[in-house]
Scaffold this motif. Structure first.
Motif: not given
Length: 393
Positions: A135, A226, A229, A231, A250, A253-255, A257-258
């Motif tokens: 992160h 969890r 996904d 983006p 977790h 980690g939803r932001t 992304r990619a």
């Protein structure tokens, strides 16, 4: 999560002939799933529905070659232990077992090793990144709130941030999740709730609306921590802190992304200081409290400091970890087992025994000592000019 994994798997094998993929999840019609099982080579399933179909003879698992458990730590730690133990028995002839997760607590590693070949002596650990190193593209900020009303005003400030695209607001309970989503809707935000009490069809519709951009804010419990996904999620806001420190990893980690940058905002009251200390200890990163002009807290908030309790005299020395046995070395996941410490229990492998069960002593949570009583000077964060976001997108 199962539906998302299956969709990715279909994309990966679209140029391969003769490979069929079936998705088996609860809350969906049986007949449609049974039809998809015909000649399937890869089955992506949730444990409950998989065992339902196995018990009715719709699927046989004795020819399974590879067993993959995604988010294995959560399944082992929660109510799927009995179901996974049965899957473990039904797929006893498999060639390989794989477990995936962004976090793997030591207590869960011990449970996982029990279902590996040769008692886990040949387990290999592949680690892409650690919770302490991951992160790097997500900015993490902490804001203290005097009261629930103060925390709600801080939430409103962040949801009107001009830089926001879509956001997930995490709540602690289903009741808090529903009430907060309704309150945001009444305020004019395009918000919906997502939690475990909703049917699978409702969850699918709301996640579809999020992905399509028809919903700007998803208010969710840790059921959304969890697998989601999307983006375009630019903000993750912890309105309620997670019960376990690893769930914080977790959630944020939803932001980000990619390859994008993300922002994770935690809104906390004084009662949350112990959970914050656990998160700091787990991530090995310290929160530096920030403030917003006009929304500064008026109460005193001591600094967050995770302290280990001193070891008892004659019980393993100064390096003894809390809750551990004196002189017992801490083993990492995949490390070779000693013959005595990891000797299989008598009767292991019988259908009436759950290999995922662990002694209660092994599930104790590390204690944290009282916080230091020194005042931390919070850093000032300049207020952002903003205007209410057009939520009719």
């Amino acid at each position: 999560l199962a539906q998302q994994v299956a969709a990715d798997a279909i994309d990966l094998v679209k140029h391969c002939r003769g490979l069929r993929i079936a998705t088996i999840v609860g809350g969906m019609p049986y007949q449609m799933q049974i039809a998809r099982l015909q000649n399937a080579n890869l089955v992506v399933a949730t444990p409950g529905r998989l065992l339902d179909l196995a018990s009715s003879g719709q699927i046989k698992l004795d020819q399974v070659r590879f067993l993959v458990m995604d988010e294995a730590d959560r399944m082992l730690d929660l109510g799927f232990a009995d179901a996974l133990a049965e899957v473990h028995q039904l797929t006893a002839q498999r060639q390989q077992t794989m477990m995936f997760s962004a976090t793997f607590a030591p207590r869960i590693q011990q449970l996982a090793l029990r279902v590996m070949h040769d008692g886990g002596s040949k387990v290999q650990k592949v680690q892409v990144d650690t919770p302490q190193q991951s992160h790097a593209n997500i900015r993490q900020e902490l804001y203290w709130a005097d009261s629930p009303e103060h925390k709600r005003r801080l939430l409103d400030y962040w949801l009107r941030d001009p830089g926001i695209d879509q956001a997930i607001v995490f709540a602690c309970t289903q009741i808090e999740c529903e009430s907060l989503a309704e309150e945001l809707q009444q305020t004019g935000f395009a918000a919906v709730s997502l939690h475990g009490a909703l049917s699978q069809a409702v969850r699918n519709r709301r996640l579809g609306a999020l992905r399509d951009g028809r919903v700007q804010i998803l208010v969710a419990t840790d059921v959304a921590a969890r697998g989601i996904d999307v983006p375009t999620i630019t903000h993750v806001i912890n309105f309620g802190l997670p019960m376990k420190a690893e769930d914080y990893t977790h959630r944020i980690g939803r932001t980000g992304r990619a390859g994008r940058d993300g922002l994770a905002v935690t809104l906390a009251e004084i009662r949350d200081r112990r959970r914050l200390a656990d998160i700091e200890a787990y991530t090995q990163q310290h929160f530096r409290p920030l403030t917003i002009d006009g929304l500064e807290p008026t109460k005193f908030f001591p600094p967050i400091q995770e302290q280990r309790p001193p070891a008892r005299k004659g019980a393993g020395g100064a390096g003894r970890r809390p809750g551990g046995r004196a002189g017992a070395p801490r083993r990492d996941f995949g490390e070779p087992r000693g013959p005595r410490q990891f000797e299989p229990r008598a009767g292991f492998g019988r259908r009436d025994e759950n290999p995922f069960s662990a002694p209660k002593a092994g599930l104790r949570k590390s204690a944290t000592a009282p916080l230091r009583q020194a005042q931390a000077a919070p850093a000032k964060r300049a207020a952002k000019p903003y205007s209410p976001r057009n939520t009719g997108r």
